[in-house]
Design a protein around this motif. Sequence first.
Motif: not given
Lengths: 323, 352
Positions: B298-302, B345-352
């Motif tokens: 969430d922070t990373g996405r922020g 951490p699960q390996g999913r991209p956080i930016w779409k």
Amino acid sequence: MEEALTSLMKTRMRRGVIIDGLFYHGTRIFAWAVLTVMVAILVSLFMGAAPAIGKFGFGFLVSPAWNPVTKDFGAFVSIYGTLVTSVIAMVIGVPVSFGIALFITELSPRWLKRPIGIAIELLAAIPSIIYGMWGLFVFAPFFGDHMEPWISGFLGPVPLVGVLFSGPPLGIGLLTAGIVLAIMVIPFMSSVMRDMFEAVPPLLKESAYGMGATTWEVVRHAVLPYTRTGVVGSIMLGLGRALGETMAVTFVIGNANRVHASLFMPGNTISSSLANQFTEAVGEMYTSSLIALGLILFLITFVVLAVAKLMLRRLSDTRGSRS
Amino acid sequence: MIKTALKMVAAVIGIALLFTAPSGHAAEVTAISGAGATFPYPVYSKWAAAYNRETGVRVNYQSIGSGGGIKQIKAKTVDFGASDAPLKPADLDKSGLLQFPMIMGGVVPVVNLAGVAPGAIRMNNRLLADIYLGKVRTWNDARVKAENPGLALPAKRITVVHRSDGSGTTWIFTNYLSKVSAEWKRKIGNNKAVAWPVGIGGKGNEGVASYVKRIKGSIGYVEYAYALQNHLTHVKLRNRDGGYVEPAAATFQAAAANADWAHAKGFYRVLTDQPGKNSWPITGASFILMYRRQMKPDTGRGVLKFFDWAYQNGAKMAEELDYVPMPAKVVRLVEATWHKVIRDPQGRPIWK
């Protein structure tokens, strides 16, 4: 009735004992905290400087290199600059402070004492960055344009001394830094000296005057012997401040890592090197060398203080044996 | 007495608890933190203020220096780091960091010569390097004259001014000198602080600017904004393709547009000495550093949202402060990399 009174007194006394104990231990903890912090600083400086000390050894002290690209570091230029600027500050500052203190306590008319005293205390309260900015924007241009050409014209041809005052008049360099430092330490030294001189018992001075001594003779033979410890202490206070002063020096010293014979040329001090480079120092050896510089400054101040203490002890010993 | 003191302590703790935000799994972060380079600080803080007004998210950026920024992000005390000098791809791989360019600016050589108008004095790259090497010592040297026929040059000593503090500006400047002069590269090299062979050091851009303003016959280098604000006499530089260019937003952007970001591994691309007849040769980008694996997605996405907002809406603010925004082509490339590289951490991209 009486019983009630004694029990009240007892509880009060018990409370007194507890509070006394708390107070004693509280102050003791504070006092030990100072020592602990001091040792912790020394230990962490040593640990931080260990890689640099391990790599360069004692050569670090005498090497004039400071090359972040090739990671070759030495402290000589910084040590040289620190000592030279402090010496200049002392050479100018000590006589001036002495004169100020002497004037206020012995010669000044009564109405002038307070204004001068307050002015000195205000000068001591000015933050060093202000001195630095004043030095850079006001003093350095004036000094470079008007004073330095005159000094080099006057002293330049003198053998031996001349080389100290040669070179281009930039207004920035060791001499400027030393003078700004002198201006910064004068308030400290003169206010301590004034307090010392004022503490001399009037009886002592009046006796000397009564014997027909001149003002200077009173100062030389009555005031100075009485205040010797305090005067040396005030000089050490000023020297300590001059050695460690950072921002004001950084502004006016020119920050070049080279040793010049001329005092007009730019140089570097330990604390200005630290202030300039610590934020952007990347890599173990670079950071470690900077910390090693800090350690050297710590040791220099330590030696200065130790020497001062020794001098004071010797002074009080000779005085004791003579009287 | 003691009771009152205890009560006060309790009250203080109570108030402190009230102000501590509950650290739950809020989908929207309200504050992100970063630290690093001082060069982009004015524009980052301006963006942060505008972003806060628009979204309510606080961006806390501390300009502690690029070196400090790198240390802080490696110690994971901040959400993003910022550096004026790009990290080498190998270093990025080792620490698991991603870097991307955020904003650009130019470094400008400035001189103090009476009667010489800004842009009137011209230099080629070898000449500038030789002045900084201490090989050209006076303004009426034959090589300065050869570049400037018709300009009255005084028989004055050249006083070289450089930065005394470690700085991204110095990194860009020495990178340029290393590219254009083999001797500079061999003897001095490229770093945030180097062993300058000649000259005096001023602290910060303002220190260099004030020395150059004061000392007659001096030459220094400052960031573009400082040259403008202090009305310093800038130098026209000959670039790689032989054009003489003025420092200006257009020439900085020309340098950036001609740079090949697509093939720059880890966005390791230095914008000095770029091809193009209009390219200002001492252009540099400032970089953001983030972890590729975001333990708090969430922070990373922020953080990414803020930078995306800055890319889309921040150009005008940047130009007002004499910075140069990244070209749209590069922004697309950066955001594609976010999607590809930054994972939770699960390996999913956080930016779409």
